[in-house]
Design a protein around this motif. Structure first.
Motif, PDB file in Angstrom:
ATOM      1  N   ILE B 188       0.840  -1.201   0.000  1.00 17.77           N
ATOM      2  CA  ILE B 188       0.000   0.000   0.000  1.00 17.77           C
ATOM      3  C   ILE B 188       0.879   1.256   0.000  1.00 17.77           C
ATOM      4  O   ILE B 188       0.644   2.195  -0.765  1.00 17.77           O
ATOM      5  CB  ILE B 188      -0.937   0.004   1.225  1.00 17.77           C
ATOM      6  CG1 ILE B 188      -1.845  -1.230   1.212  1.00 17.77           C
ATOM      7  CG2 ILE B 188      -1.779   1.284   1.267  1.00 17.77           C
ATOM      8  CD1 ILE B 188      -2.613  -1.479   2.497  1.00 17.77           C
ATOM      9  N   ASN B 189       1.902   1.238   0.829  1.00 18.65           N
ATOM     10  CA  ASN B 189       2.769   2.418   0.930  1.00 18.65           C
ATOM     11  C   ASN B 189       3.479   2.736  -0.383  1.00 18.65           C
ATOM     12  O   ASN B 189       3.694   3.899  -0.707  1.00 18.65           O
ATOM     13  CB  ASN B 189       3.806   2.223   2.038  1.00 18.65           C
ATOM     14  CG  ASN B 189       3.188   2.488   3.402  1.00 18.65           C
ATOM     15  OD1 ASN B 189       2.231   3.264   3.512  1.00 18.65           O
ATOM     16  ND2 ASN B 189       3.705   1.836   4.433  1.00 18.65           N
ATOM     17  N   GLN B 190       3.834   1.684  -1.130  1.00 21.79           N
ATOM     18  CA  GLN B 190       4.519   1.905  -2.405  1.00 21.79           C
ATOM     19  C   GLN B 190       3.663   2.709  -3.361  1.00 21.79           C
ATOM     20  O   GLN B 190       4.164   3.329  -4.282  1.00 21.79           O
ATOM     21  CB  GLN B 190       4.848   0.557  -3.049  1.00 21.79           C
ATOM     22  CG  GLN B 190       5.949  -0.156  -2.318  1.00 21.79           C
ATOM     23  CD  GLN B 190       6.883  -0.884  -3.265  1.00 21.79           C
ATOM     24  OE1 GLN B 190       6.578  -1.024  -4.442  1.00 21.79           O
ATOM     25  NE2 GLN B 190       8.012  -1.321  -2.746  1.00 21.79           N
ATOM     26  N   LEU B 191       2.353   2.597  -3.156  1.00 22.77           N
ATOM     27  CA  LEU B 191       1.445   3.262  -4.081  1.00 22.77           C
ATOM     28  C   LEU B 191       1.130   4.689  -3.659  1.00 22.77           C
ATOM     29  O   LEU B 191       0.520   5.447  -4.398  1.00 22.77           O
ATOM     30  CB  LEU B 191       0.154   2.436  -4.154  1.00 22.77           C
ATOM     31  CG  LEU B 191      -0.475   2.375  -5.535  1.00 22.77           C
ATOM     32  CD1 LEU B 191       0.364   1.516  -6.452  1.00 22.77           C
ATOM     33  CD2 LEU B 191      -1.889   1.841  -5.443  1.00 22.77           C
ATOM     34  N   ARG B 192       1.547   5.042  -2.451  1.00 20.82           N
ATOM     35  CA  ARG B 192       1.227   6.393  -1.981  1.00 20.82           C
ATOM     36  C   ARG B 192       1.983   7.406  -2.822  1.00 20.82           C
ATOM     37  O   ARG B 192       3.165   7.260  -3.086  1.00 20.82           O
ATOM     38  CB  ARG B 192       1.611   6.555  -0.499  1.00 20.82           C
ATOM     39  CG  ARG B 192       0.734   5.740   0.423  1.00 20.82           C
ATOM     40  CD  ARG B 192       1.076   5.977   1.877  1.00 20.82           C
ATOM     41  NE  ARG B 192       0.591   7.258   2.369  1.00 20.82           N
ATOM     42  CZ  ARG B 192       0.478   7.565   3.663  1.00 20.82           C
ATOM     43  NH1 ARG B 192       0.823   6.672   4.584  1.00 20.82           N
ATOM     44  NH2 ARG B 192       0.034   8.735   4.049  1.00 20.82           N
ATOM     45  N   SER B 193       1.252   8.421  -3.256  1.00 23.94           N
ATOM     46  CA  SER B 193       1.909   9.492  -4.015  1.00 23.94           C
ATOM     47  C   SER B 193       0.992  10.708  -3.967  1.00 23.94           C
ATOM     48  O   SER B 193      -0.187  10.582  -3.645  1.00 23.94           O
ATOM     49  CB  SER B 193       2.182   9.054  -5.452  1.00 23.94           C
ATOM     50  OG  SER B 193       1.018   9.231  -6.237  1.00 23.94           O
ATOM     51  N   PRO B 194       1.517  11.884  -4.298  1.00 24.96           N
ATOM     52  CA  PRO B 194       0.731  13.113  -4.164  1.00 24.96           C
ATOM     53  C   PRO B 194      -0.551  13.109  -5.000  1.00 24.96           C
ATOM     54  O   PRO B 194      -1.497  13.818  -4.681  1.00 24.96           O
ATOM     55  CB  PRO B 194       1.689  14.205  -4.654  1.00 24.96           C
ATOM     56  CG  PRO B 194       3.042  13.630  -4.508  1.00 24.96           C
ATOM     57  CD  PRO B 194       2.911  12.159  -4.681  1.00 24.96           C
TER      58      PRO B 194
END
Ligand SMILES: Nc1ncnc2c1ncn2[C@@H]1O[C@H](COP(=O)(O)OP(=O)(O)OP(=O)(O)O)[C@@H](O)[C@H]1O
Ligand SMILES: [Mg+2]
Lengths: 447, 252
Positions: B188-194
């Motif tokens: 999930i964190n890998q997909l976090r982006s602005p």
């Protein structure tokens, strides 16, 4: 009413008298006698009706066939075959053995037997009647009884040609033998009576594919009878591919006899036609014999497909499997009647029967009627049937990942059919069937 | 990115959502916590367009567009992904075939290149490594016979392949062992982006230690009754939902 029925049968009897009774002098006396008693029996039995309290024909009404005004009841041999029609059936490139028949008559120029061991006989029945009288006399019409069935009696009465395959003891044929039975549809609707006889000696092995087809439009009737006799320890794999045109009617009856430790496989695929009715009757006569019978029927509009699968366990340690699946759209109807008889001697029988239907429209209908007759006590016997629509949750799952509704439907229907297709080990046939399934799904969408 | 206004919805004849208001900005992670049966899965199914869930009122805008008017596949193509609480088993359909079909459908709708099986397999293998999924699993039928943990990791894999704008994760952590939990959280964190957002439904604070939320929302009886920072999760874990009731001021 009775009088009208009489006229319907009378048409066939008259045609028989003028065309069959006095045909070619090469026909042996035994065949003449056979045809005479068969036409007499047909006159007595007539076409089956639902009103005679006839359970066997409860869901399938053949009045339309009986009353149809087919213009050509005894089509003469023709070379005229629509290449496009034939092309839809060709498989296996130049390696498979192939016999092509039009209106029941063998067409040598389109037939080709590149990969047969010398000991094997693959020949047209018309020819075999004079050159192989022994093979013909032993088995032809000995297994498919015309005493009980009007259609089988009719086929036997009009017997002129067909396919004969005889594999002697210990001979294995690597490449399949493909029998293609086409109807010309000529003369405002042709009626043909394809006939197949396959005998396998002890420990022999063969694969036989029967394809049925004809013109896309225009009425015709195919009334086929096949006899499969499998010797001790032999293995016969068969396929039935019904790809008829839209207005075709198909009646087919296959009789199978299995000797000790033999095995038999039948894959049945019904895609075309208005009405088709298949009877597959397997007698497990030898101890240790087994059969695996599976089928897929895909129907649309007002199509009607009826499969009668009758398995008779007549010896101990025999095994049978039946798995049929239907994909029914439009206001089409699928009928499956599977019966398992386990005779008293048939201890240690292991029998399973299953019919699963996928209804794609509210107007489609599936009728499943299992029958178990068990007279032995040490047996394993099971049966089941399911009928349902596409799983809504699965549809949503697929669509939530970007697939449009039509693609998701196709994917699920294909998955349903795959359980049957996965049985088909012959790659060219598998590819052929896949294409057929895919294109019939495309077609359904356009409706 | 997502604006939910006064959303009411029912399923099986029961009204389950009783006026949801929620606004999710790009670049943020929203957690939703709430007791069993409070309507969390209903909310996620409504957002993804499950036909059995009926919207009775309110509206949902996704990047300013009326989301509720779109069929599920269009929502997926617009960038919405639902990680199912109970991934569906689909007999007869191979996982990798299905994933490629979805991938290509979405890319095609954006006039982007579709991938052939070989190209797709290459990317799939790389991403499978991240969620520690044996590529052989992907040759099996969709979710059929997958263990609970495999199903969840496989949902995360699909998310990683599709790179959605808004990921709605319905209890991606339930039933996971510690290693799987870490793997899922990393996915999930890998997909976090602005430019992406996450809506993470969970019962436990544990996953929120890995995927730190910007906002924690409490859903009770089909309403969001409270919203706060990440410390709200700890409070709920300590005290339960008692006292979080509807007496509290619903957040807008
Ligand atoms: N198909 C359905 N038919 C009838 N009622 C349903 C259906 N699906 C859900 N419900 C009901 O709607 C309510 C909300 O269910 P929902 O699945 O949204 O809860 P949830 O908050 O996700 O719970 P959990 O934490 O247990 O996953 C429940 O009372 C449930 O029984
Ligand atoms: Mg839930």
């Amino acid at each position: 009413m009775a009088q009208q029925t009489a006229t319907q049968e009378q048409k066939y009897v008259e045609a028989w008298k003028t065309s069959i009774a006095g045909d070619s002098p090469n026909v042996p006396d035994s065949i003449r006698t056979l045809r005479e008693s068969a036409i007499a029996r047909f006159s007595e039995l007539g076409f089956p009706t639902t009103r005679r309290g006839n359970e066997e024909w409860k869901y399938t009404d053949v009045r339309g066939i009986a009353s149809a005004e087919y213009g050509s009841l005894v089509p003469s041999p023709t070379n005229r075959v629509v290449t496009k029609t034939l092309d839809q059936h060709i498989m296996g490139g130049s390696v498979w053995n192939r016999l092509v028949f039009v209106d029941g008559h063998w067409l040598p120029e389109l037939s080709w037997l590149p990969s047969l061991p010398a000991e094997v006989t693959v020949i047209s029945l018309a020819k075999a009647m004079s050159t192989e009288p022994g093979l013909v006399a032993n088995d032809l019409a000995q297994h498919a009884s015309y005493q009980e069935s009007g259609f089988t009696a009719l086929n036997t009465a009009f017997l002129q040609d067909g396919a004969l395959i005889a594999v002697p003891d210990n001979v294995e044929i690597e490449e399949p033998i493909h029998l293609i039975f086409l109807s010309s549809g000529n003369g405002d609707g042709s009626v043909s009576h394809p006939r197949t006889l396959v005998t396998l000696g002890a420990h022999a092995k063969a694969t036989v594919i029967e394809s049925y087809g004809g013109p896309v439009d225009g009425p015709y009737l195919t009334n086929a009878v096949s006899e499969f006799v499998v010797g001790p320890g032999a293995h016969l794999e068969t396929f039935h591919l019904q790809q008829h045109g839209k207005q075709a009617n198909h009646i087919g009856s296959k009789q199978v006899k299995l000797a000790n430790d033999s095995s038999f496989v039948a894959g049945a695929f019904d895609f075309g036609g208005t009405l088709s009715r298949n009877t597959l009757s397997v007698a497990l006569e030898g101890a240790g014999s087994s059969c695996n019978l599976y089928g897929l029927y895909m129907t649309n509009d007002s199509q009607h497909v009826d499969n009668q699968v009758l398995v008779d366990h007549a010896a101990p340690h025999t095994t049978s499997r039946q798995l049929y699946k239907g994909v029914l759209n439009g206001h089409s109807r699928g009928v499956f009647h599977g019966s398992i008889t386990v005779r008293q001697v048939a201890q240690k029988t292991d029998a399973l029967q299953m019919d699963k239907n996928l209804l794609l429209s509210d107007d489609a209908e599936a009728d499943t009627k299992p029958a178990l007759w068990i007279y032995a006590d040490d047996v394993k016997c099971g049966h089941g049937a399911t009928c349902g629509k596409l799983d809504e949750t699965a549809m949503f799952y697929l669509r939530s990942r970007g697939l449009d509704e039509a693609s998701a439907r196709r994917m699920l229907i294909h998955a349903f059919a795959n359980e049957i297709l996965d049985n088909v080990g012959l790659t060219p046939l598998r590819v052929h069937l896949e294409q057929f399934v895919t294109s019939s799904l495309r077609f359904e969408e356009q409706q | 990115m997502l604006e939910i206004r006064n959303l009411t919805a029912s399923v099986g004849g029961n009204q389950v959502l009783n006026g949801i208001n929620l606004s999710i900005q790009a670049g943020t992670v929203h957690a939703i916590m709430g007791p069993n049966g409070s309507g969390k899965s209903t909310l996620s199914n409504v957002l993804a367009g499950h036909p059995q869930y009926i919207v009775d009122g309110g509206e949902v805008l996704f990047d300013g567009v009326d989301l509720l008017a779109m069929p599920p596949e269009e929502r997926a193509r617009a960038g919405i992904f639902l990680c199912f609480q109970h991934p569906v088993e689909v007999p007869g359909v191979r996982m990798d075939h299905f994933m490629r079909a979805g991938y290509n459908a979405i890319h095609k709708s954006h006039d982007e290149e579709e991938l052939d099986p070989i190209q797709f397999d290459r990317i799939l293998k790389d991403k499978a490594k991240i969620v520690e999924i044996d590529p052989l699993l992907l040759k099996r039928n969709v979710n059929e016979g997958f263990s609970g943990g495999e199903k969840k990791r496989n949902e995360i894999l699909q998310m990683a392949m599709l790179e959605p704008k808004l990921s709605i994760l319905d209890e991606p952590d339930s039933g996971l062992d510690v290693d799987s939990l870490r793997i899922v959280a990393e996915g999930i964190n890998q997909l976090r982006s602005p430019d992406k957002a996450v809506l993470l439904i969970t019962h436990y604070q544990r996953i929120l230690n890995y995927v730190v939320p910007d906002v924690v929302n409490v859903l009770i009886n089909g309403r969001i009754v409270r919203s706060g920072g990440k410390e709200l999760a700890a409070e709920i874990e300590a005290n339960g939902y008692e006292g979080q009731g509807e007496a509290l001021q619903p957040s807008a």
